[in-house]
Design a protein around this motif. Structure first.
Motif, PDB file in Angstrom:
ATOM      1  N   UNK A 134      -8.741   7.829  -8.816  1.00  0.00           N
ATOM      2  CA  UNK A 134      -8.350   7.577 -10.203  1.00  0.00           C
ATOM      3  C   UNK A 134      -6.877   7.909 -10.434  1.00  0.00           C
ATOM      4  N   UNK A 135      -6.405   8.988  -9.852  1.00  0.00           N
ATOM      5  CA  UNK A 135      -4.996   9.346 -10.026  1.00  0.00           C
ATOM      6  C   UNK A 135      -4.085   8.357  -9.286  1.00  0.00           C
ATOM      7  N   UNK A 136      -4.548   7.863  -8.154  1.00  0.00           N
ATOM      8  CA  UNK A 136      -3.797   6.831  -7.432  1.00  0.00           C
ATOM      9  C   UNK A 136      -3.730   5.557  -8.263  1.00  0.00           C
ATOM     10  N   UNK A 137      -4.821   5.257  -8.955  1.00  0.00           N
ATOM     11  CA  UNK A 137      -4.875   4.049  -9.773  1.00  0.00           C
ATOM     12  C   UNK A 137      -3.875   4.104 -10.934  1.00  0.00           C
ATOM     13  N   UNK A 138      -3.642   5.313 -11.476  1.00  0.00           N
ATOM     14  CA  UNK A 138      -2.638   5.445 -12.530  1.00  0.00           C
ATOM     15  C   UNK A 138      -1.276   4.994 -12.012  1.00  0.00           C
ATOM     16  N   UNK A 139      -0.988   5.337 -10.761  1.00  0.00           N
ATOM     17  CA  UNK A 139       0.310   5.016 -10.158  1.00  0.00           C
ATOM     18  C   UNK A 139       0.393   3.565  -9.689  1.00  0.00           C
ATOM     19  N   UNK A 140      -0.655   3.086  -9.052  1.00  0.00           N
ATOM     20  CA  UNK A 140      -0.607   1.771  -8.389  1.00  0.00           C
ATOM     21  C   UNK A 140      -1.312   0.669  -9.169  1.00  0.00           C
ATOM     22  N   UNK A 141      -2.155   1.050 -10.119  1.00  0.00           N
ATOM     23  CA  UNK A 141      -2.975   0.068 -10.803  1.00  0.00           C
ATOM     24  C   UNK A 141      -4.225  -0.249  -9.998  1.00  0.00           C
ATOM     25  N   UNK A 142      -5.203  -0.854 -10.648  1.00  0.00           N
ATOM     26  CA  UNK A 142      -6.464  -1.181  -9.977  1.00  0.00           C
ATOM     27  C   UNK A 142      -6.245  -2.147  -8.823  1.00  0.00           C
ATOM     28  N   UNK A 143      -5.307  -3.078  -8.994  1.00  0.00           N
ATOM     29  CA  UNK A 143      -5.024  -4.036  -7.929  1.00  0.00           C
ATOM     30  C   UNK A 143      -4.481  -3.333  -6.683  1.00  0.00           C
ATOM     31  N   UNK A 144      -3.605  -2.360  -6.883  1.00  0.00           N
ATOM     32  CA  UNK A 144      -3.057  -1.622  -5.759  1.00  0.00           C
ATOM     33  C   UNK A 144      -4.120  -0.847  -5.006  1.00  0.00           C
ATOM     34  N   UNK A 145      -5.028  -0.220  -5.726  1.00  0.00           N
ATOM     35  CA  UNK A 145      -6.117   0.523  -5.083  1.00  0.00           C
ATOM     36  C   UNK A 145      -7.021  -0.426  -4.303  1.00  0.00           C
ATOM     37  N   UNK A 146      -7.326  -1.586  -4.882  1.00  0.00           N
ATOM     38  CA  UNK A 146      -8.148  -2.570  -4.164  1.00  0.00           C
ATOM     39  C   UNK A 146      -7.422  -3.078  -2.920  1.00  0.00           C
TER      40      UNK A 146
END
Length: 248
Positions: free
Chosen positions: A6-18
């Protein structure tokens, strides 16, 4: 915040995490530098990690390697690292190969494992060159760590393409060997421009072929710093290739 990234998603967005969840990275050498590369990639949510290392955990590894504990002495490094990754990121697909990389088998190994990017953390110069040259022939990007041993100053760690490195004896030897092999020197490395302290005199040639015979002095934080930087380069390249909008 309902999931581990979730904290990574704040930085990268959902697309980045996927994007990261869909990627496959091979880490060659999971001792000092490579263990920290593997851990940082797992904590970033990389979906598939292949670990290649022939060695087992030894008592002299405890001062700097994530895999090295008194409880893991004698166990294969790839096995210990795989268990750690699965405890961090259970959804990560982890493949292990306890094998020695050499000129005869590097290309076939890379073809068999099918990774899209290689993080080279090998310390044996001939094996390092063989892996890099084979990856280039197969069109697989390589990011590489130079020598972290015999250094003490974290302020001297740098990122540059191999043909732009300086001071590092390992990088100098690698450049010469890759030139003889007709391989490119234009790939990113993590290196130190600190003049290395003297190593112990060469030991008896009782290790695997191509393995460095000198014994380097080491400190806890330098492999960790090299590994974190190399993992950052890997993640940045994967996100760039995936056209992540949050990367500038």
């Amino acid at each position: 915040m309902t999931h581990p990234f979730a904290r990574t998603e704040i930085l990268l967005g959902a697309q980045g995490v996927r994007n990261l969840a869909d990627r496959h990275v091979l880490i060659a050498g999971v001792g000092g530098v490579g263990g920290y590369v593997a851990e940082n990639l797992a904590r970033a949510g990389i979906g598939r990690l292949t670990l290649v290392d022939h060695d087992v955990v030894g008592i002299s590894n405890i001062n700097r390697q994530l895999v090295a504990l008194h409880s893991t002495l004698g166990r294969p490094k790839v096995e210990v690292m795989a268990e750690r990754i699965r405890d961090i990121h259970p959804q990560c697909q982890v493949v292990t190969r306890q094998t020695f990389i050499d000129a005869d088998g590097a290309g076939a190994l890379l073809q068999d494992l099918g990774a899209e990017l290689v993080a080279d953390c090998i310390d044996a110069i001939a094996c390092k060159a063989a892996l890099i040259a084979a990856a280039q022939q197969l069109g697989i990007p390589v990011l590489s760590s130079m020598g972290a041993g015999n250094r003490l100053d974290p302020r001297r760690v740098r990122v540059a393409r191999l043909n732009q490195t300086e001071i590092c004896p390992l990088a100098r030897e690698l450049r010469a060997l890759l030139r003889k092999m007709g391989a490119s020197l234009s790939f990113l490395t993590v290196f130190s421009d600190e003049a290395p302290a003297p190593a112990l005199p060469p030991a008896a040639a009782d290790g695997p072929p191509g393995r460095a015979k000198t014994i380097n002095g080491t400190i806890s934080f330098m492999p960790a710093l090299f590994g974190a930087l190399l993992a950052g380069l890997v993640i940045h390249q994967l996100l760039e290739n995936g056209e992540n909008p949050n990367i500038v």
